[in-house]
Scaffold this motif. Structure first.
Motif, PDB file in Angstrom:
ATOM      1  N   VAL A   3       0.835  -1.198   0.000  1.00  0.00           N
ATOM      2  CA  VAL A   3       0.000   0.000   0.000  1.00  0.00           C
ATOM      3  C   VAL A   3       0.872   1.251   0.000  1.00  0.00           C
ATOM      4  O   VAL A   3       1.911   1.288   0.666  1.00  0.00           O
ATOM      5  CB  VAL A   3      -0.964  -0.019   1.221  1.00  0.00           C
ATOM      6  CG1 VAL A   3      -0.228   0.060   2.534  1.00  0.00           C
ATOM      7  CG2 VAL A   3      -1.997   1.100   1.127  1.00  0.00           C
ATOM      8  N   VAL A   4       0.467   2.254  -0.786  1.00  0.00           N
ATOM      9  CA  VAL A   4       1.220   3.512  -0.807  1.00  0.00           C
ATOM     10  C   VAL A   4       0.360   4.695  -0.354  1.00  0.00           C
ATOM     11  O   VAL A   4       0.895   5.759  -0.050  1.00  0.00           O
ATOM     12  CB  VAL A   4       1.835   3.807  -2.196  1.00  0.00           C
ATOM     13  CG1 VAL A   4       2.880   2.758  -2.535  1.00  0.00           C
ATOM     14  CG2 VAL A   4       0.790   3.852  -3.289  1.00  0.00           C
ATOM     15  N   GLY A   5      -0.955   4.500  -0.299  1.00  0.00           N
ATOM     16  CA  GLY A   5      -1.797   5.597   0.169  1.00  0.00           C
ATOM     17  C   GLY A   5      -3.197   5.111   0.508  1.00  0.00           C
ATOM     18  O   GLY A   5      -3.638   4.076  -0.009  1.00  0.00           O
ATOM     19  N   VAL A   6      -3.850   5.823   1.412  1.00  0.00           N
ATOM     20  CA  VAL A   6      -5.218   5.487   1.800  1.00  0.00           C
ATOM     21  C   VAL A   6      -5.997   6.795   1.947  1.00  0.00           C
ATOM     22  O   VAL A   6      -5.465   7.781   2.465  1.00  0.00           O
ATOM     23  CB  VAL A   6      -5.263   4.738   3.162  1.00  0.00           C
ATOM     24  CG1 VAL A   6      -6.701   4.379   3.522  1.00  0.00           C
ATOM     25  CG2 VAL A   6      -4.385   3.489   3.145  1.00  0.00           C
ATOM     26  N   ALA A   7      -7.231   6.784   1.476  1.00  0.00           N
ATOM     27  CA  ALA A   7      -8.106   7.956   1.646  1.00  0.00           C
ATOM     28  C   ALA A   7      -9.467   7.460   2.086  1.00  0.00           C
ATOM     29  O   ALA A   7      -9.959   6.463   1.553  1.00  0.00           O
ATOM     30  CB  ALA A   7      -8.233   8.709   0.322  1.00  0.00           C
ATOM     31  N   ARG A   8     -10.055   8.143   3.054  1.00  0.00           N
ATOM     32  CA  ARG A   8     -11.380   7.678   3.512  1.00  0.00           C
ATOM     33  C   ARG A   8     -12.238   8.849   3.952  1.00  0.00           C
ATOM     34  O   ARG A   8     -11.726   9.926   4.281  1.00  0.00           O
ATOM     35  CB  ARG A   8     -11.253   6.678   4.652  1.00  0.00           C
ATOM     36  CG  ARG A   8     -10.783   7.231   5.970  1.00  0.00           C
ATOM     37  CD  ARG A   8     -10.682   6.144   7.019  1.00  0.00           C
ATOM     38  NE  ARG A   8      -9.672   5.175   6.647  1.00  0.00           N
ATOM     39  CZ  ARG A   8      -9.912   3.872   6.418  1.00  0.00           C
ATOM     40  NH1 ARG A   8     -11.128   3.388   6.592  1.00  0.00           N
ATOM     41  NH2 ARG A   8      -8.943   3.059   6.066  1.00  0.00           N
ATOM     42  N   ARG A  12      -4.595  13.237  -6.147  1.00  0.00           N
ATOM     43  CA  ARG A  12      -5.386  12.282  -6.920  1.00  0.00           C
ATOM     44  C   ARG A  12      -6.408  11.582  -6.009  1.00  0.00           C
ATOM     45  O   ARG A  12      -7.582  11.465  -6.335  1.00  0.00           O
ATOM     46  CB  ARG A  12      -4.448  11.264  -7.578  1.00  0.00           C
ATOM     47  CG  ARG A  12      -5.142  10.143  -8.326  1.00  0.00           C
ATOM     48  CD  ARG A  12      -5.854  10.647  -9.566  1.00  0.00           C
ATOM     49  NE  ARG A  12      -4.884  11.023 -10.570  1.00  0.00           N
ATOM     50  CZ  ARG A  12      -4.564  10.262 -11.596  1.00  0.00           C
ATOM     51  NH1 ARG A  12      -5.163   9.118 -11.772  1.00  0.00           N
ATOM     52  NH2 ARG A  12      -3.666  10.654 -12.467  1.00  0.00           N
ATOM     53  N   LEU A  13      -5.933  11.147  -4.848  1.00  0.00           N
ATOM     54  CA  LEU A  13      -6.836  10.463  -3.914  1.00  0.00           C
ATOM     55  C   LEU A  13      -7.920  11.416  -3.414  1.00  0.00           C
ATOM     56  O   LEU A  13      -9.084  11.029  -3.286  1.00  0.00           O
ATOM     57  CB  LEU A  13      -6.045   9.898  -2.729  1.00  0.00           C
ATOM     58  CG  LEU A  13      -5.189   8.662  -3.024  1.00  0.00           C
ATOM     59  CD1 LEU A  13      -4.300   8.330  -1.823  1.00  0.00           C
ATOM     60  CD2 LEU A  13      -6.063   7.457  -3.378  1.00  0.00           C
ATOM     61  N   ALA A  14      -7.536  12.654  -3.154  1.00  0.00           N
ATOM     62  CA  ALA A  14      -8.516  13.628  -2.641  1.00  0.00           C
ATOM     63  C   ALA A  14      -9.634  13.849  -3.659  1.00  0.00           C
ATOM     64  O   ALA A  14     -10.822  13.895  -3.311  1.00  0.00           O
ATOM     65  CB  ALA A  14      -7.822  14.951  -2.318  1.00  0.00           C
ATOM     66  N   LEU A  15      -9.262  13.964  -4.947  1.00  0.00           N
ATOM     67  CA  LEU A  15     -10.271  14.204  -5.979  1.00  0.00           C
ATOM     68  C   LEU A  15     -11.188  12.989  -6.146  1.00  0.00           C
ATOM     69  O   LEU A  15     -12.409  13.131  -6.280  1.00  0.00           O
ATOM     70  CB  LEU A  15      -9.595  14.569  -7.306  1.00  0.00           C
ATOM     71  CG  LEU A  15      -8.862  15.927  -7.281  1.00  0.00           C
ATOM     72  CD1 LEU A  15      -8.051  16.127  -8.559  1.00  0.00           C
ATOM     73  CD2 LEU A  15      -9.856  17.076  -7.108  1.00  0.00           C
ATOM     74  N   LEU A  16     -10.608  11.787  -6.119  1.00  0.00           N
ATOM     75  CA  LEU A  16     -11.427  10.574  -6.241  1.00  0.00           C
ATOM     76  C   LEU A  16     -12.340  10.419  -5.028  1.00  0.00           C
ATOM     77  O   LEU A  16     -13.500  10.001  -5.136  1.00  0.00           O
ATOM     78  CB  LEU A  16     -10.534   9.338  -6.389  1.00  0.00           C
ATOM     79  CG  LEU A  16      -9.776   9.225  -7.713  1.00  0.00           C
ATOM     80  CD1 LEU A  16      -8.760   8.092  -7.642  1.00  0.00           C
ATOM     81  CD2 LEU A  16     -10.748   8.987  -8.873  1.00  0.00           C
ATOM     82  N   LEU A  17     -11.799  10.754  -3.855  1.00  0.00           N
ATOM     83  CA  LEU A  17     -12.597  10.644  -2.632  1.00  0.00           C
ATOM     84  C   LEU A  17     -13.787  11.612  -2.690  1.00  0.00           C
ATOM     85  O   LEU A  17     -14.907  11.255  -2.321  1.00  0.00           O
ATOM     86  CB  LEU A  17     -11.715  10.968  -1.416  1.00  0.00           C
ATOM     87  CG  LEU A  17     -12.321  10.621  -0.062  1.00  0.00           C
ATOM     88  CD1 LEU A  17     -12.393   9.105   0.127  1.00  0.00           C
ATOM     89  CD2 LEU A  17     -11.518  11.247   1.077  1.00  0.00           C
ATOM     90  N   ALA A  18     -13.522  12.816  -3.184  1.00  0.00           N
ATOM     91  CA  ALA A  18     -14.597  13.806  -3.281  1.00  0.00           C
ATOM     92  C   ALA A  18     -15.660  13.335  -4.281  1.00  0.00           C
ATOM     93  O   ALA A  18     -16.864  13.496  -4.042  1.00  0.00           O
ATOM     94  CB  ALA A  18     -14.029  15.158  -3.685  1.00  0.00           C
ATOM     95  N   ASP A  19     -15.245  12.721  -5.393  1.00  0.00           N
ATOM     96  CA  ASP A  19     -16.223  12.195  -6.372  1.00  0.00           C
ATOM     97  C   ASP A  19     -17.108  11.142  -5.701  1.00  0.00           C
ATOM     98  O   ASP A  19     -18.326  11.163  -5.842  1.00  0.00           O
ATOM     99  CB  ASP A  19     -15.498  11.526  -7.557  1.00  0.00           C
ATOM    100  CG  ASP A  19     -14.851  12.542  -8.476  1.00  0.00           C
ATOM    101  OD1 ASP A  19     -15.200  13.728  -8.384  1.00  0.00           O
ATOM    102  OD2 ASP A  19     -13.990  12.135  -9.286  1.00  0.00           O
ATOM    103  N   ALA A  20     -16.464  10.222  -4.983  1.00  0.00           N
ATOM    104  CA  ALA A  20     -17.224   9.145  -4.334  1.00  0.00           C
ATOM    105  C   ALA A  20     -18.158   9.730  -3.275  1.00  0.00           C
ATOM    106  O   ALA A  20     -19.289   9.259  -3.095  1.00  0.00           O
ATOM    107  CB  ALA A  20     -16.261   8.143  -3.689  1.00  0.00           C
ATOM    108  N   ALA A  21     -17.692  10.763  -2.599  1.00  0.00           N
ATOM    109  CA  ALA A  21     -18.511  11.379  -1.542  1.00  0.00           C
ATOM    110  C   ALA A  21     -19.753  12.035  -2.145  1.00  0.00           C
ATOM    111  O   ALA A  21     -20.877  11.824  -1.662  1.00  0.00           O
ATOM    112  CB  ALA A  21     -17.672  12.401  -0.785  1.00  0.00           C
ATOM    113  N   ARG A  22     -19.542  12.812  -3.201  1.00  0.00           N
ATOM    114  CA  ARG A  22     -20.685  13.489  -3.840  1.00  0.00           C
ATOM    115  C   ARG A  22     -21.717  12.468  -4.313  1.00  0.00           C
ATOM    116  O   ARG A  22     -22.918  12.664  -4.143  1.00  0.00           O
ATOM    117  CB  ARG A  22     -20.209  14.329  -5.026  1.00  0.00           C
ATOM    118  CG  ARG A  22     -19.779  15.728  -4.622  1.00  0.00           C
ATOM    119  CD  ARG A  22     -19.494  16.563  -5.848  1.00  0.00           C
ATOM    120  NE  ARG A  22     -18.330  16.048  -6.539  1.00  0.00           N
ATOM    121  CZ  ARG A  22     -17.102  16.529  -6.370  1.00  0.00           C
ATOM    122  NH1 ARG A  22     -16.899  17.549  -5.579  1.00  0.00           N
ATOM    123  NH2 ARG A  22     -16.086  16.012  -7.010  1.00  0.00           N
TER     124      ARG A  22
END
Ligand SMILES: CC(C)(COP(=O)(O)OP(=O)(O)OC[C@H]1O[C@@H](n2cnc3c(N)ncnc32)[C@H](O)[C@@H]1OP(=O)(O)O)[C@@H](O)C(=O)NCCC(=O)NCCS
Length: 168
Positions: A77-82, A111-121
């Motif tokens: 693992v290299v990164g985690v976003a939740r 990159r993770l922040a943008l994907l996390l925000a997409d999933a959140a919306r």
């Protein structure tokens, strides 16, 4: 999904799974003390079994998490976003992101922040809040990736609360 860091490292980003416990535990052990303290706000040398369960056995709706792993070594693992929706109507979620020290400053956090925000919306979240150490410019830069305007919450004992409205 397959992505590339700015140094060319190929990574895979996917939703976290219950079978990621061992990988996550190892990943946290490999973090520098400072990165660990910035993510967990305490020294936290290792995760307990209960914490590993909480962090990997997510429902994907109220609690959603992404992991980034090396494409050439899928168990690294290299990164985690939740995000975790706050109790109530669920429009606000607490967000947390961590990138392993050797991979920081290569665009993965963003990159993770943008994907996390997409999933959140997609799950009805309109606002992210985050709790961070007062001196954490990288975390502030990440929040600014999501929204130009930061709402400052309280500052106490070296801890800072920040929130952003997610763009529609
Ligand atoms: C915050 C964190 C996830 C950023 O990850 P990253 O992969 O290094 O971030 P990126 O390379 O995508 O950079 C994102 C932004 O942060 C800035 N940044 C990254 N590290 C920085 C640092 N040490 N000091 C100042 N700015 C920094 C980058 O310049 C970039 O800003 P820009 O978009 O204006 O150019 C990473 O530093 C980390 O894991 N920190 C420890 C855990 C943590 O603090 N999490 C946040 C609180 S929960």
């Amino acid at each position: 999904m397959l992505a590339r860091l700015t140094d060319g490292t190929r990574i895979v980003i996917r939703e976290i799974r219950p079978t990621d416990k061992r990988m996550l535990a190892r990943g946290v052990e490999l973090l520098s003390e400072e990165t660990r303290r910035r993510r967990f706000l305490t020294a936290k040398p290792r995760l307990t079994r209960g914490e590993l369960r909480y962090l990997t056995e997510v429902d994907g709706e109220r609690h959603f998490a992404l992991v980034a792993v090396l494409a050439d070594q899928l168990d690294h693992v290299v990164g985690v976003a939740r995000f975790v929706k706050l109790p109530g109507e669920g429009a606000t979620a607490d967000a947390a992101i961590v990138v392993g020290d050797p991979w920081q400053r290569r665009g993965l956090g963003r990159r993770l922040a943008l994907l996390l925000a997409d999933a959140a919306r997609e799950r009805g979240v309109r606002r992210f809040s985050a709790t961070m150490l007062s001196d954490n410019p990288a975390a502030i830069a990440l929040m600014r990736t999501l929204a130009a305007r930061l709402e400052g919450g309280g500052h106490a004992a070296g801890i800072r609360e920040v929130a952003v409205e997610l763009a529609a």
